[in-house]
Structures are given as C-alpha cells and as structure tokens.
Design an enzyme around this catalytic site. Structure first.
Site, PDB file in Angstrom:
ATOM      1  N   ASP A  22      -3.651  18.037  42.243  1.00  0.00           N
ATOM      2  CA  ASP A  22      -4.193  16.985  43.112  1.00  0.00           C
ATOM      3  C   ASP A  22      -3.202  16.662  44.227  1.00  0.00           C
ATOM      4  OD1 ASP A  22      -6.266  16.787  41.286  1.00  0.00           O
ATOM      5  OD2 ASP A  22      -5.393  15.075  40.230  1.00  0.00           O
ATOM      6  N   HIS A  66      -7.346   4.962  17.943  1.00  0.00           N
ATOM      7  CA  HIS A  66      -6.608   6.052  17.287  1.00  0.00           C
ATOM      8  C   HIS A  66      -6.757   5.949  15.761  1.00  0.00           C
ATOM      9  CE1 HIS A  66      -3.110   8.806  16.569  1.00  0.00           C
ATOM     10  NE2 HIS A  66      -3.017   8.061  15.485  1.00  0.00           N
ATOM     11  N   GLU A  67      -6.511   4.759  15.224  1.00  0.00           N
ATOM     12  CA  GLU A  67      -6.552   4.591  13.763  1.00  0.00           C
ATOM     13  C   GLU A  67      -7.950   4.860  13.220  1.00  0.00           C
ATOM     14  OE1 GLU A  67      -3.889   4.515  12.130  1.00  0.00           O
ATOM     15  OE2 GLU A  67      -2.600   4.141  13.858  1.00  0.00           O
ATOM     16  N   HIS A 104      -8.485   8.335  12.204  1.00  0.00           N
ATOM     17  CA  HIS A 104      -8.033   8.642  10.834  1.00  0.00           C
ATOM     18  C   HIS A 104      -9.067   8.144   9.813  1.00  0.00           C
ATOM     19  CE1 HIS A 104      -4.166  10.044  12.113  1.00  0.00           C
ATOM     20  NE2 HIS A 104      -3.752   8.869  12.555  1.00  0.00           N
ATOM     21  N   GLY A 113     -12.616   1.948  -1.844  1.00  0.00           N
ATOM     22  CA  GLY A 113     -11.463   1.060  -1.941  1.00  0.00           C
ATOM     23  C   GLY A 113     -10.714   1.000  -0.619  1.00  0.00           C
ATOM     24  N   GLY A 123      -9.764   3.356   1.102  1.00  0.00           N
ATOM     25  CA  GLY A 123     -10.198   4.450   1.999  1.00  0.00           C
ATOM     26  C   GLY A 123     -10.863   3.893   3.246  1.00  0.00           C
ATOM     27  N   HIS A 130      -3.649  14.037  12.892  1.00  0.00           N
ATOM     28  CA  HIS A 130      -3.018  14.024  14.215  1.00  0.00           C
ATOM     29  C   HIS A 130      -3.235  15.348  14.942  1.00  0.00           C
ATOM     30  CE1 HIS A 130      -0.237  10.523  13.040  1.00  0.00           C
ATOM     31  NE2 HIS A 130      -1.243  10.102  13.778  1.00  0.00           N
ATOM     32  N   ASP A 163       0.847  -1.204   0.000  1.00  0.00           N
ATOM     33  CA  ASP A 163       0.000   0.000   0.000  1.00  0.00           C
ATOM     34  C   ASP A 163       0.879   1.249   0.000  1.00  0.00           C
ATOM     35  OD1 ASP A 163       1.014   0.044   2.562  1.00  0.00           O
ATOM     36  OD2 ASP A 163      -0.931   0.124   3.572  1.00  0.00           O
TER      37      ASP A 163
END
Lengths: 82, 368
Positions: free
Chosen positions: B188, B119-120, B123, B91, B93, B129, B71
């Site tokens: 704290d 996290h991924e 995206h 595709g 994406g 980020h 990729d």
C-alpha cells in the site's frame, strides 16, 4: 553480597524461559535444573518448538527475540496439547 | 489454525452463556456489550447461536477471577496471563476466566475486553492457538480498533472445520495475513524511517534495515494504536525527522515511533484541490527538499522549505518519470535511486539519466 545486576537479569531470564516452556509447551523439569543438567536437551527442544510456533529463528537458545515474545501479554491456554 | 487435541466440540448449535460477575474497571453495560460482540464474531461465521441467561448453569460461564482461583491455572497479577478458557465439555468445559488484575477497557488502553473475550471464546468452542500471527487465535495480545475488527480468514476456516458453514446465504470472508515471500505481494505504501524501511500492507507493516537480513512483520496498531489500517502513501522528511502517512484525504505525522498530533490533518492543508480524494504514493527527494505526490496518472510537487505546493502542478507522471505509468502503489528514495512499486513489480528509477534501470519483484528487499 549483592548479586551483580547482569547475573540477576540472567537468572530472571532463565526463570522466565523455564516457566514459559513449562506453562505453554509441556516442559517437565525439576526446579533445580536450569540449563546445566540432563534436562538441557528437553529444554532446547521445547525452546525450538516455541520458536518455530512463533515464526522466530529456531536457535534453541533464549535469544533477544525469543525473550521479547515470552514477555508479551498472552492467553493462558498452552500452545501445545491442552 | 489448530483444532484442540481430540477435536472436542459442542454437540448442540444453540448454546447459552452467563456473565457470572463484573470487573470494576468498566461499567457493566460496556462489559455486556463487549461480551455480546465477542459472541457475534463467532455466530456470524458459523451455525452456532448464543443466548444469554442470567442464573443457573450456562454452557459458557464467564467470570473475572484473581490469582489462584482453584482451577489449577492460577493467574499471575498484572500483565503476563490475561485470561484462559476451557475446551467444550460439561462442568467447567467452555468456561472463560479473565484475570481481574488486568486493566480491562473498551478502548486501546489496558486490555480490550472484547478482543480477549473473542479469543477465549475460540478456545471455548474447540480451537487451539494458531501459528498465523494475524489470527485472532494467535496466543499473544495485540490491539485492533474493535469497530474495525473483522475475524481473520484463518479463524473462519478453523471454526467452520469444527461446526460447518454459517447459515447465511452469503458466506463471510475475513482478512488474510500477508506472506513476506509471496511472489504476488503488493504494498500500500513504503517509506524510510531513520535508516529503516517500512512497507505498509492492510493492517500490517514490515520493518527492514537495509543492511540486515531479518525482516519483521508487525500490526500497525501495535506501534500506533490510533492509526487506521490501509495506509495509502507514506514518505519521510529526513530534515525534520518526520514520517507522513496518508489515508483518504487525511494524514498523520510521526516522529520516530511517536505521533506528533493526536488527530489527523487534512491533505487540503498541503494545497491539494478538493477533487483529490486520496494519494497513491509519495516520496521526498532529500537533495532538493521537494516531495512528490502521485495521484492517478499525475504528480504534484511540494516544497518542504516553503511549505507549499510548487506552481505548475499537477504534471503527467510519464513526462518526468519515463517508464512509470499511472497507478503507482508506493515509492521511496534510497541512495541515488527512486523505487516505484506497481503491483507485484518494483521499478528502480535513476533520476540522473531519467529512466528505469532495473525491474524487480516488489518484495526484493526481503531476501526471499
């Protein structure tokens, strides 16, 4: 002759910085460049961009704090412009 | 937060996902749970829904890949790059790839699959980020106990900018990252450690050397994965080179950056009565070896040499520490002074003259 350990470390760091900026900050360099030619400014700018992103002191130099961040495990998606 | 260039987004709210293959590092049920939980992070705060399918093309295809997986974004073996994802689109994406060379786990060892997947997915939904070090979308990995995880407000703001608010009548909110020079900053707990100062706040702590200008904000979990967030009191016993951290009726002991015991101990072992449910602040007097514990408007005194509470306590704070009322947030001793933190203010107390000699902002140590 064997490479002095400090030279070896320095080379590794230069490689780390270039790879990091190429992968995540769109640095465009030819592979021979390192810090000694026309791409120095571009590399410095990208380093500053990276340091600003991570809230580090913006020096444009690969200082200890910057290298420490670059060695951290991270996501492979670039920090600027996918 | 930062949106992906060009603001790509899914045009439908009902998305599908598929787990294409599994890592041998975890059992498949745990992978399923981690992925499902990662999707829930985003569906809880947006109008998006995610349905799992088991074959065919899903909007978000999730797979474990090794090295160059064709990729144009090869993985690099253990550590370094952990995973990547593609922005919304057809595709490839929206697809998420995890580096199989990592050690994937459901806990704190290796890399926690839930945290990386969450996290991924950010995206895959159109977020880039974030520069907020506390955000899920910050580029570097940091561990948070998955059961304690709450999506930070920065990420909520990001996803809601793209897709709008959640359909829930009560809008969820998330934790924000403390700002070092915020004039409203409170702490704290505060303690010394081998000459440095540690300031605890939520899931973070600042590390500061008194003679240096830089101050460093870190996750507590980065240094001590098994410690909870929200430490309520802390002190250092210099003689024993140990730091004691308190939350609710439990305490943990550190020696440098190592935990002395794997499990917390009970504050009742120190001699507190059962009606004490938490400690607000603590400091150790290096000169006498006595430790002072502050609870509400009272304080206890503990003898570190005898390992027992002194007789005649608790006493009222105001009687010994004139100018210091109840609700002390944090305290520590530095040089001849004791510093008490109450809300956004810090009181410098001189025990020799038994009075407050200076009042400062709580974050005066940070050279703001």
């Amino acid at each position: 002759l064997p490479v002095a350990p400090e030279t070896e470390d320095e080379d590794k760091n230069i490689q780390l910085v270039e790879n990091y900026l190429r992968n995540f900050y769109k640095l465009e360099t030819d592979k021979q460049s390192h810090f000694k030619n026309k791409n120095v400014n571009s590399l410095t700018e990208k380093l500053e961009e990276m340091q600003a992103f991570f809230g580090l002191k913006v020096t444009g130099k690969p200082d200890v704090d910057t290298l420490e961040v670059m060695k951290k495990p991270r996501c492979g998606v670039p920090d600027i412009g996918q | 937060y930062v949106l992906t260039d060009g603001n790509p987004k899914w045009e439908r709210k009902d998305l599908t996902y598929r787990i294409v293959n599994y890592t041998p590092d975890m059992n498949s049920a745990d992978v399923d749970k981690a992925i499902q939980k990662a999707f829930k992070v985003w569906s809880d705060v947006s109008p998006l829904t995610f349905k799992r399918i088991y074959d065919g093309n899903a909007d978000i295809m999730m797979s474990f890949e090794t090295g160059d997986h064709r990729d144009n974004s090869p993985f690099d073996g253990p550590d370094g790059l952990l995973a990547h994802a593609f922005q919304p689109g057809n595709g490839i994406g929206g697809d998420v790839h995890f580096d199989e060379a990592e050690s994937w786990t459901k806990g704190s060892n290796g890399y926690n699959l839930f945290l990386v997947a969450a996290h991924e997915l950010g995206h895959a939904l159109g977020l880039s980020h974030s520069t907020d070090p506390g955000a899920l979308m910050y580029p570097t990995y940091s561990y948070t106990e998955p059961n304690e995880f709450r999506l930070p407000q920065d990420d909520i703001n990001g996803i809601q900018t793209v897709y709008g608010h959640s359909d829930n009548p009560v809008q969820p909110t998330g934790p924000t990252t403390p700002v070092t020079c915020d004039p409203k900053l409170t702490f704290d707990a505060v303690a010394t450690m081998r000459g440095e100062l540690l300031f605890f706040k939520g899931r973070y702590f600042w590390r500061k050397h008194p003679q240096m200008t830089e101050v460093e904000l870190n996750f507590i979990s980065l240094f001590w994965p098994s410690l909870p967030s929200g430490i309520q009191a802390a002190y250092e016993n210099v003689e024993r080179d140990q730091v004691f951290l308190f939350k609710e009726n439990k305490y943990w002991v550190l020696s440098g950056y190592e935990l002395v015991y794997n499990h917390p101990k009970s504050i009742y072992d120190l001699g507190f009565p059962k009606n004490v449910k938490r400690i607000n602040a603590a400091f150790n007097d290096k000169n006498t070896g006595k430790t002072y514990f502050f609870v509400g408007g009272k304080y206890w005194r503990y003898d570190e040499n005898r390992q027992a509470m002194d007789q005649g306590y608790p006493k009222k704070i105001i009687n010994e520490f004139r100018g210091i009322s109840k609700n002390v947030d944090a305290a520590f001793q530095n040089g001849r002074y004791i510093y008490f933190f109450i809300g956004t203010r810090q009181f410098q107390f001189d025990p020799n003259v038994k009075r407050v000699v200076s009042v400062m902002k709580s974050n005066s140590w940070f050279n703001c």
